[in-house]
Design a protein around this motif. Structure first.
Motif, PDB file in Angstrom:
ATOM      1  N   ASP A 223      11.152  -5.747   1.293  1.00 21.97           N
ATOM      2  CA  ASP A 223      12.085  -6.239   2.276  1.00 21.97           C
ATOM      3  C   ASP A 223      12.141  -7.549   2.488  1.00 21.97           C
ATOM      4  O   ASP A 223      13.122  -8.265   2.540  1.00 21.97           O
ATOM      5  N   GLU A 224      10.501  -8.125   2.286  1.00 24.89           N
ATOM      6  CA  GLU A 224      10.370  -9.663   2.618  1.00 24.89           C
ATOM      7  C   GLU A 224      11.169 -10.370   1.223  1.00 24.89           C
ATOM      8  O   GLU A 224      11.685 -11.445   1.414  1.00 24.89           O
ATOM      9  N   MET A 225      10.976  -9.740  -0.010  1.00 28.11           N
ATOM     10  CA  MET A 225      11.524 -10.349  -1.035  1.00 28.11           C
ATOM     11  C   MET A 225      13.142 -10.552  -0.959  1.00 28.11           C
ATOM     12  O   MET A 225      13.664 -11.469  -1.456  1.00 28.11           O
ATOM     13  N   PHE A 226      13.662  -9.459  -0.448  1.00 28.94           N
ATOM     14  CA  PHE A 226      15.062  -9.337  -0.505  1.00 28.94           C
ATOM     15  C   PHE A 226      15.655 -10.427   0.606  1.00 28.94           C
ATOM     16  O   PHE A 226      16.447 -11.292   0.202  1.00 28.94           O
ATOM     17  N   VAL A 227      14.956 -10.502   1.621  1.00 28.21           N
ATOM     18  CA  VAL A 227      15.516 -11.540   2.776  1.00 28.21           C
ATOM     19  C   VAL A 227      15.067 -12.821   2.010  1.00 28.21           C
ATOM     20  O   VAL A 227      15.936 -13.945   2.297  1.00 28.21           O
ATOM     21  N   THR A 228      14.109 -13.109   1.416  1.00 24.51           N
ATOM     22  CA  THR A 228      13.838 -14.405   0.658  1.00 24.51           C
ATOM     23  C   THR A 228      15.132 -14.864  -0.327  1.00 24.51           C
ATOM     24  O   THR A 228      15.543 -16.039  -0.227  1.00 24.51           O
ATOM     25  N   MET A 229      15.389 -13.805  -1.005  1.00 26.44           N
ATOM     26  CA  MET A 229      16.543 -13.870  -1.919  1.00 26.44           C
ATOM     27  C   MET A 229      17.724 -14.181  -1.204  1.00 26.44           C
ATOM     28  O   MET A 229      18.658 -15.183  -1.787  1.00 26.44           O
ATOM     29  N   VAL A 230      18.225 -13.418  -0.192  1.00 28.55           N
ATOM     30  CA  VAL A 230      19.327 -13.793   0.368  1.00 28.55           C
ATOM     31  C   VAL A 230      19.417 -15.335   1.292  1.00 28.55           C
ATOM     32  O   VAL A 230      20.338 -16.073   1.052  1.00 28.55           O
ATOM     33  N   HIS A 231      18.163 -15.855   1.589  1.00 27.26           N
ATOM     34  CA  HIS A 231      18.108 -16.955   1.901  1.00 27.26           C
ATOM     35  C   HIS A 231      18.170 -17.986   0.861  1.00 27.26           C
ATOM     36  O   HIS A 231      18.774 -19.150   1.151  1.00 27.26           O
ATOM     37  N   ALA A 232      17.446 -17.827  -0.188  1.00 31.00           N
ATOM     38  CA  ALA A 232      17.742 -18.848  -1.134  1.00 31.00           C
ATOM     39  C   ALA A 232      19.079 -19.009  -1.992  1.00 31.00           C
ATOM     40  O   ALA A 232      19.323 -20.063  -2.357  1.00 31.00           O
ATOM     41  N   PHE A 233      19.720 -17.604  -2.218  1.00 33.08           N
ATOM     42  CA  PHE A 233      21.096 -17.913  -2.874  1.00 33.08           C
ATOM     43  C   PHE A 233      22.105 -18.145  -1.707  1.00 33.08           C
ATOM     44  O   PHE A 233      22.948 -18.726  -1.863  1.00 33.08           O
ATOM     45  N   GLY A 234      21.989 -17.832  -0.519  1.00 32.97           N
ATOM     46  CA  GLY A 234      22.859 -18.008   0.864  1.00 32.97           C
ATOM     47  C   GLY A 234      23.686 -16.583   0.822  1.00 32.97           C
ATOM     48  O   GLY A 234      23.960 -16.089  -0.123  1.00 32.97           O
ATOM     49  N   SER A 235      23.726 -16.323   2.185  1.00 34.04           N
ATOM     50  CA  SER A 235      24.093 -14.930   2.264  1.00 34.04           C
ATOM     51  C   SER A 235      25.706 -14.540   1.926  1.00 34.04           C
ATOM     52  O   SER A 235      26.068 -13.451   1.593  1.00 34.04           O
ATOM     53  N   GLU A 236      26.214 -15.782   1.524  1.00 42.18           N
ATOM     54  CA  GLU A 236      27.815 -15.742   1.160  1.00 42.18           C
ATOM     55  C   GLU A 236      27.872 -15.614  -0.312  1.00 42.18           C
ATOM     56  O   GLU A 236      28.920 -15.477  -0.972  1.00 42.18           O
ATOM     57  N   LYS A 237      26.835 -15.323  -1.177  1.00 47.69           N
ATOM     58  CA  LYS A 237      26.607 -15.058  -2.432  1.00 47.69           C
ATOM     59  C   LYS A 237      26.070 -13.598  -2.830  1.00 47.69           C
ATOM     60  O   LYS A 237      25.784 -13.459  -3.754  1.00 47.69           O
ATOM     61  N   VAL A 238      25.863 -12.989  -1.436  1.00 47.25           N
ATOM     62  CA  VAL A 238      25.338 -11.568  -1.716  1.00 47.25           C
ATOM     63  C   VAL A 238      26.168 -10.408  -1.565  1.00 47.25           C
ATOM     64  O   VAL A 238      26.624 -10.379  -0.306  1.00 47.25           O
ATOM     65  N   LEU A 239      26.266  -9.402  -2.481  1.00 46.10           N
ATOM     66  CA  LEU A 239      27.245  -8.124  -2.282  1.00 46.10           C
ATOM     67  C   LEU A 239      26.382  -7.033  -1.814  1.00 46.10           C
ATOM     68  O   LEU A 239      25.607  -6.684  -2.687  1.00 46.10           O
ATOM     69  N   PHE A 240      26.895  -6.426  -0.900  1.00 47.98           N
ATOM     70  CA  PHE A 240      26.322  -5.045  -0.707  1.00 47.98           C
ATOM     71  C   PHE A 240      26.596  -3.912  -1.920  1.00 47.98           C
ATOM     72  O   PHE A 240      27.717  -3.941  -1.928  1.00 47.98           O
ATOM     73  N   ALA A 241      25.628  -3.393  -2.412  1.00 49.89           N
ATOM     74  CA  ALA A 241      25.943  -2.375  -3.470  1.00 49.89           C
ATOM     75  C   ALA A 241      24.626  -1.292  -3.445  1.00 49.89           C
ATOM     76  O   ALA A 241      23.499  -1.742  -3.240  1.00 49.89           O
ATOM     77  N   THR A 242      25.060  -0.373  -4.161  1.00 48.66           N
ATOM     78  CA  THR A 242      23.894   0.643  -4.089  1.00 48.66           C
ATOM     79  C   THR A 242      23.711   1.391  -5.563  1.00 48.66           C
ATOM     80  O   THR A 242      22.306   1.924  -5.679  1.00 48.66           O
ATOM     81  N   ASP A 243      24.559   1.216  -6.421  1.00 42.17           N
ATOM     82  CA  ASP A 243      24.511   1.964  -7.801  1.00 42.17           C
ATOM     83  C   ASP A 243      24.599   3.501  -7.584  1.00 42.17           C
ATOM     84  O   ASP A 243      23.992   4.252  -8.431  1.00 42.17           O
ATOM     85  N   SER A 244      25.166   3.797  -6.419  1.00 40.49           N
ATOM     86  CA  SER A 244      25.301   5.226  -6.436  1.00 40.49           C
ATOM     87  C   SER A 244      25.843   5.900  -7.701  1.00 40.49           C
ATOM     88  O   SER A 244      26.738   5.263  -8.372  1.00 40.49           O
ATOM     89  N   PRO A 245      25.583   7.037  -8.225  1.00 43.65           N
ATOM     90  CA  PRO A 245      24.820   8.060  -7.635  1.00 43.65           C
ATOM     91  C   PRO A 245      23.412   7.922  -7.674  1.00 43.65           C
ATOM     92  O   PRO A 245      22.501   8.826  -7.136  1.00 43.65           O
ATOM     93  N   TRP A 246      22.867   6.552  -8.061  1.00 38.15           N
ATOM     94  CA  TRP A 246      21.266   6.483  -8.408  1.00 38.15           C
ATOM     95  C   TRP A 246      20.669   5.956  -6.754  1.00 38.15           C
ATOM     96  O   TRP A 246      19.473   6.015  -6.862  1.00 38.15           O
TER      97      TRP A 246
END
Length: 280
Positions: A223-246
């Protein structure tokens, strides 16, 4: 509103065989049956309003058929919440015609999977596709990093992405799996300055392995790496996605809701960025 920017389904008559084979090759357990109806059931349970289906073309001869199927899905998207992208294969000699057809059908983007093609992302055949797709205003989303179901080497690595951005500079490029599965620190260090989007597909939580013993080196990000990446890229460049059905949509929604993010960052990730890209 929640938009899942990265899902996969298959026609009813082949879904079971296709998902079973992918389960075996990837050694991971499915969370839906891989049909449109099972994805819609998952959306209802998880509160996802829209799912983007990403077909992977493994046979150049089937490209037009797959894109016609995508167009049919899109005809009922207001009722179903399903939007399908198109696909293409770098060995398709009539790639210009096929990409023009995608645009004419009103399809909003194409999915690329260099590892399935066995063609590097920075190969001239891929660059031509990316260039012409961009000329048609299409979103280009590519698998990036390792694929658990395929042997190395990975065909979309950091250097290939940098090369494509230098040579082609597509306006709407999405790098799946947080920019490169299992390469997240390098992605953060080398790609966060680029005008690209990254999606969260198959990157957080736990992998539901069929056999964990043979995949000890593979893991999701913290989770910490995820938040770090959101802040590094900027939240305006991150898209919610799951890869369903995986991955399970409900689990992903809950995990991101509980991340150490601001309301604005969560809103951007869940739907704000996707709505701008998809123009909905």
């Amino acid at each position: 509103m929640i938009i899942d920017f990265h899902t996969h389904t298959f026609p009813e008559k082949i879904a079971e065989a296709a998902v079973s084979q992918l389960e075996k090759s990837g050694n991971t357990r499915r969370h839906t049956s891989g049909t449109n109806s099972s994805l819609m059931d998952s959306m209802k349970r998880s509160g996802v309003d829209v799912s983007v289906i990403l077909p992977v073309v493994t046979n150049p001869a089937k490209t037009s058929h797959i894109n016609q199927r995508a167009a049919l899905i899109n005809e009922t998207s207001e009722e179903t919440g399903l939007i399908s992208f198109g696909g293409i294969h770098p060995l398709a000699e009539n790639y210009i015609e096929l990409l023009d057809e995608c645009a004419a059908l009103g399809i909003k983007g194409i999915k690329l999977h260099p590892d399935y093609y066995g063609v590097r992302f920075d190969d001239i055949r891929m660059k031509r596709i990316i260039y012409h797709a961009s000329e048609n205003g299409l979103i280009v989303i590519t698998h990036a990093g390792i694929d658990v179901g395929l042997y190395p080497p990975e065909c979309c690595d950091i250097e290939s992405i940098l090369d494509v951005m230098r040579d082609v500079a597509p306006e709407k490029l999405v790098l799946a799996h947080m920019g490169g599965w299992m390469n997240w620190q390098e992605v953060t260090d080398k790609l966060s300055h680029l005008p690209v989007w990254i999606d969260t597909a198959y990157s957080i939580g736990e992998i539901d392995w069929l056999d964990r013993e043979n995949h000890k080196d593979y893991h999701m990000m913290s989770d910490e790496m995820f938040v770090t990446m959101v802040h590094a890229f900027g939240s305006e460049k991150v898209l919610f996605a799951t890869d369903s059905p995986w991955s399970d949509q409900e689990d992903y929604v809950n995990r991101i809701k509980n991340m150490n993010l601001s309301d604005e960052e969560r809103d951007n990730i869940f739907s704000g960025n996707a709505r701008k890209l998809l123009n909905i």
